[in-house]
Design a protein around this motif. Structure first.
Motif, PDB file in Angstrom:
ATOM      1  N   PHE A  26       0.809  -1.214   0.000  1.00  0.00           N
ATOM      2  CA  PHE A  26       0.000   0.000   0.000  1.00  0.00           C
ATOM      3  C   PHE A  26       0.843   1.266   0.000  1.00  0.00           C
ATOM      4  O   PHE A  26       0.322   2.354  -0.260  1.00  0.00           O
ATOM      5  CB  PHE A  26      -0.979  -0.022   1.174  1.00  0.00           C
ATOM      6  CG  PHE A  26      -2.178  -0.875   0.911  1.00  0.00           C
ATOM      7  CD1 PHE A  26      -3.324  -0.328   0.354  1.00  0.00           C
ATOM      8  CD2 PHE A  26      -2.147  -2.234   1.158  1.00  0.00           C
ATOM      9  CE1 PHE A  26      -4.428  -1.114   0.080  1.00  0.00           C
ATOM     10  CE2 PHE A  26      -3.246  -3.036   0.887  1.00  0.00           C
ATOM     11  CZ  PHE A  26      -4.387  -2.478   0.344  1.00  0.00           C
ATOM     12  N   THR A  68      -7.828   9.826   2.826  1.00  0.00           N
ATOM     13  CA  THR A  68      -6.567   9.082   2.876  1.00  0.00           C
ATOM     14  C   THR A  68      -5.937   9.177   4.262  1.00  0.00           C
ATOM     15  O   THR A  68      -5.542   8.165   4.860  1.00  0.00           O
ATOM     16  CB  THR A  68      -5.586   9.621   1.824  1.00  0.00           C
ATOM     17  OG1 THR A  68      -6.209   9.595   0.539  1.00  0.00           O
ATOM     18  CG2 THR A  68      -4.330   8.775   1.774  1.00  0.00           C
ATOM     19  N   LEU A 107      -1.066   4.631   3.262  1.00  0.00           N
ATOM     20  CA  LEU A 107      -1.882   5.772   2.845  1.00  0.00           C
ATOM     21  C   LEU A 107      -1.370   7.068   3.467  1.00  0.00           C
ATOM     22  O   LEU A 107      -1.228   8.095   2.791  1.00  0.00           O
ATOM     23  CB  LEU A 107      -3.342   5.536   3.244  1.00  0.00           C
ATOM     24  CG  LEU A 107      -4.029   4.293   2.648  1.00  0.00           C
ATOM     25  CD1 LEU A 107      -5.464   4.207   3.143  1.00  0.00           C
ATOM     26  CD2 LEU A 107      -3.981   4.325   1.131  1.00  0.00           C
ATOM     27  N   ILE A 115      -3.820   6.112  -4.635  1.00  0.00           N
ATOM     28  CA  ILE A 115      -5.023   6.207  -3.806  1.00  0.00           C
ATOM     29  C   ILE A 115      -5.215   7.637  -3.312  1.00  0.00           C
ATOM     30  O   ILE A 115      -6.328   8.164  -3.302  1.00  0.00           O
ATOM     31  CB  ILE A 115      -4.934   5.213  -2.628  1.00  0.00           C
ATOM     32  CG1 ILE A 115      -4.942   3.777  -3.157  1.00  0.00           C
ATOM     33  CG2 ILE A 115      -6.089   5.425  -1.645  1.00  0.00           C
ATOM     34  CD1 ILE A 115      -4.674   2.723  -2.098  1.00  0.00           C
ATOM     35  N   TYR A 116      -4.121   8.274  -2.917  1.00  0.00           N
ATOM     36  CA  TYR A 116      -4.193   9.671  -2.474  1.00  0.00           C
ATOM     37  C   TYR A 116      -4.700  10.580  -3.596  1.00  0.00           C
ATOM     38  O   TYR A 116      -5.518  11.473  -3.366  1.00  0.00           O
ATOM     39  CB  TYR A 116      -2.811  10.128  -2.010  1.00  0.00           C
ATOM     40  CG  TYR A 116      -2.675  11.610  -1.784  1.00  0.00           C
ATOM     41  CD1 TYR A 116      -3.152  12.203  -0.623  1.00  0.00           C
ATOM     42  CD2 TYR A 116      -2.067  12.428  -2.740  1.00  0.00           C
ATOM     43  CE1 TYR A 116      -3.028  13.577  -0.414  1.00  0.00           C
ATOM     44  CE2 TYR A 116      -1.941  13.792  -2.539  1.00  0.00           C
ATOM     45  CZ  TYR A 116      -2.429  14.359  -1.375  1.00  0.00           C
ATOM     46  OH  TYR A 116      -2.302  15.709  -1.190  1.00  0.00           O
ATOM     47  N   GLY A 120      -0.202   3.747  -2.504  1.00  0.00           N
ATOM     48  CA  GLY A 120      -0.724   4.875  -1.732  1.00  0.00           C
ATOM     49  C   GLY A 120      -0.780   6.181  -2.494  1.00  0.00           C
ATOM     50  O   GLY A 120      -1.718   6.964  -2.334  1.00  0.00           O
ATOM     51  N   GLY A 140      -5.623   6.363   7.346  1.00  0.00           N
ATOM     52  CA  GLY A 140      -4.277   6.044   7.798  1.00  0.00           C
ATOM     53  C   GLY A 140      -4.087   6.263   9.285  1.00  0.00           C
ATOM     54  O   GLY A 140      -3.567   5.394   9.997  1.00  0.00           O
ATOM     55  N   GLY A 165       5.136   7.457  -2.514  1.00  0.00           N
ATOM     56  CA  GLY A 165       4.521   6.172  -2.216  1.00  0.00           C
ATOM     57  C   GLY A 165       5.418   5.012  -2.598  1.00  0.00           C
ATOM     58  O   GLY A 165       5.538   4.032  -1.860  1.00  0.00           O
TER      59      GLY A 165
END
Length: 450
Positions: A82, A98, A138, A89-90, A86, A102, A398
């Protein structure tokens, strides 16, 4: 404000606004990079800062390190996945969701040790560690994007040092919690419930503060520029961009530095602090370890921003300084390690009773903290110098955290399988040494002068 649709990428582009001459001072303007970096520093003070203090005691504050080592292996395994994902995803969820996801995982992880204090079942601790790995991936992707993209180009080292100082103050305060609450407890005891509850209170505060972070498109620098030109992205775009990282030569040159940058924690926390010092002294050492990180980040931040006019030269000098200091400190670690082994542990040192025998190992542990901050701050500066857009830098950060966590997952299992202290020291020293020339080449070829 003017917007344009980018049909090819599926993203919407926002042209930067300008600020007026009467704009408030950046020290008081909520949407300034400085305020936002300070805010993410406070969030990390409360969550990973307290986690660092908990881990720095050795064994998560438990006499038997098995549960902690296994949970940290699970943590860094999911973190590796992740961490890499991440950044994407962010870019999809934005900072609020996010960071909220986290930060909340840190509270759960610490509560698992509170449970373990009474029931001694590893399953909850290991599961909480795995979930924390997801959450940490994250959080650190978001933190990396904010810390490397929000500041102005010529002050990234300064802003990184500001963040790192605030963040590591969490380790300082967090180290005081077990030191004070366990001052009169015996070496055979684990830390008390109040220690874990204190950590959980700070982590809960950090979770709430995560809602105060602004998205990059709303953060305005003093010159009127924004931290990103993109409103949003989508899943397919992020999947493609993340996959591209594995063929990006700039990113690949950072892999040894990323892998090694958390590898040494099991050795330093368990095999130096945990092996040489008693319970209350380990808490005191944590205060100074994370305090040294604050000093290290300020020192390297000055070098990276103010030592020379040309940015590329500053970067190369920074790599040389950290490389030389790292060689000296790991050399001191070797001298210290020759005094004991996992099969021949010395009597535990106490800061009040051990006299001159305490000074050498204490200074070494302090120096490990100093080097850690300088090394990681250097890498973050290099990442920030490779681009200036929040979305690109969130992916770079990330990826860095993902590789870093993969190295840590391996390192915690190496320690759990009782690999000799000397072998761990040598591997850590070699890995960090390999990373210096690669970072030097990366700065020389990829960092542009301002």
């Amino acid at each position: 404000m003017v917007s344009n649709g980018d049909e090819e990428s599926g993203t919407q582009v926002q042209l930067p606004e300008t600020t007026t001459k009467n704009s408030p001072s950046p020290f008081f303007r909520y949407n300034s990079p400085l305020v936002q970096v300070i805010l993410i520093g406070v969030i990390c003070f409360c969550c990973p800062g307290m986690f660092n203090a908990l881990s720095g005691m050795g064994g998560g504050g438990q006499v038997d390190h098995t549960a902690s080592n296994n949970s940290l292996t699970a943590l860094y395994t999911t973190f590796a996945i992740f961490g890499i994902l991440g950044g994407g995803i962010y870019n999809i969820l934005g900072p609020h969701l996010t960071l909220l996801a986290g930060c909340s995982s840190y509270v759960l992880y610490t509560s698992s040790f509170l449970y373990y204090n009474h029931h001694h079942h590893q399953a909850f601790v290991i599961l909480a560690g795995a979930l924390l790995g997801v959450g940490a991936g994250l959080l650190w992707a978001a933190q990396g994007a904010i810390m490397t993209s929000y500041p102005p180009t010529n002050r990234k080292g300064t802003y990184i040092s500001i963040f790192w100082s605030i963040f590591n103050m969490g380790g300082v305060i967090g180290g005081l919690i077990p030191f004070i609450l366990n001052y009169h407890r015996s070496e055979a005891a684990s830390v008390n419930d109040g220690t874990y509850i204190g950590f959980m209170c700070f982590m809960s505060l950090g979770t709430l503060l995560s809602l105060a972070i602004l998205p990059a498109c709303k953060v305005v620098r003093d010159d009127g520029s924004r931290c990103t030109n993109m409103f949003y992205t989508d899943v397919s775009t992020e999947c493609v961009e993340v996959l591209k990282l594995f063929s990006n030569w700039k990113v690949l040159l950072m892999v040894p530095a990323a892998w090694s940058s958390n590898c040494f924690y099991p050795y330093q926390f368990n095999d130096v602090n945990g092996a040489l010092f008693n319970l209350r002294t380990r808490g005191l050492n944590s205060v100074f370890y994370w305090g040294a990180q604050m000093l290290g980040s300020v020192g390297i931040g000055y070098i990276m921003d103010f030592s020379f006019k040309r940015r590329r030269v500053r970067g190369m000098v920074g790599v040389i300084v950290v490389g030389v200091l790292g060689t000296v400190i790991w050399g001191g670690g070797l001298v210290n390690q020759l005094r004991y082994s996992s099969n021949d542990l010395p009597e535990k040192l106490d800061f009040e009773q051990s006299g001159s025998h305490f000074a050498g190992p204490f200074v070494l542990y302090f120096s490990f903290g100093l080097l850690d901050a300088m090394f990681q701050s250097l890498v973050y500066w290099v990442i920030g110098a490779l681009a200036d857009d929040s979305q690109i830098l969130s992916r770079y950060s990330g990826f860095f955290k993902g590789i870093q966590s993969a190295g840590a997952a391996v390192a915690w299992q190496v320690d759990e399988h009782k690999v000799s202290f000397m072998s761990q020291l040598i591997v850590n020293w070699v890995l960090t040494t390999i990373s210096y020339p690669l970072l030097f080449v990366l700065v020389m070829l990829a960092v542009k002068d301002q």
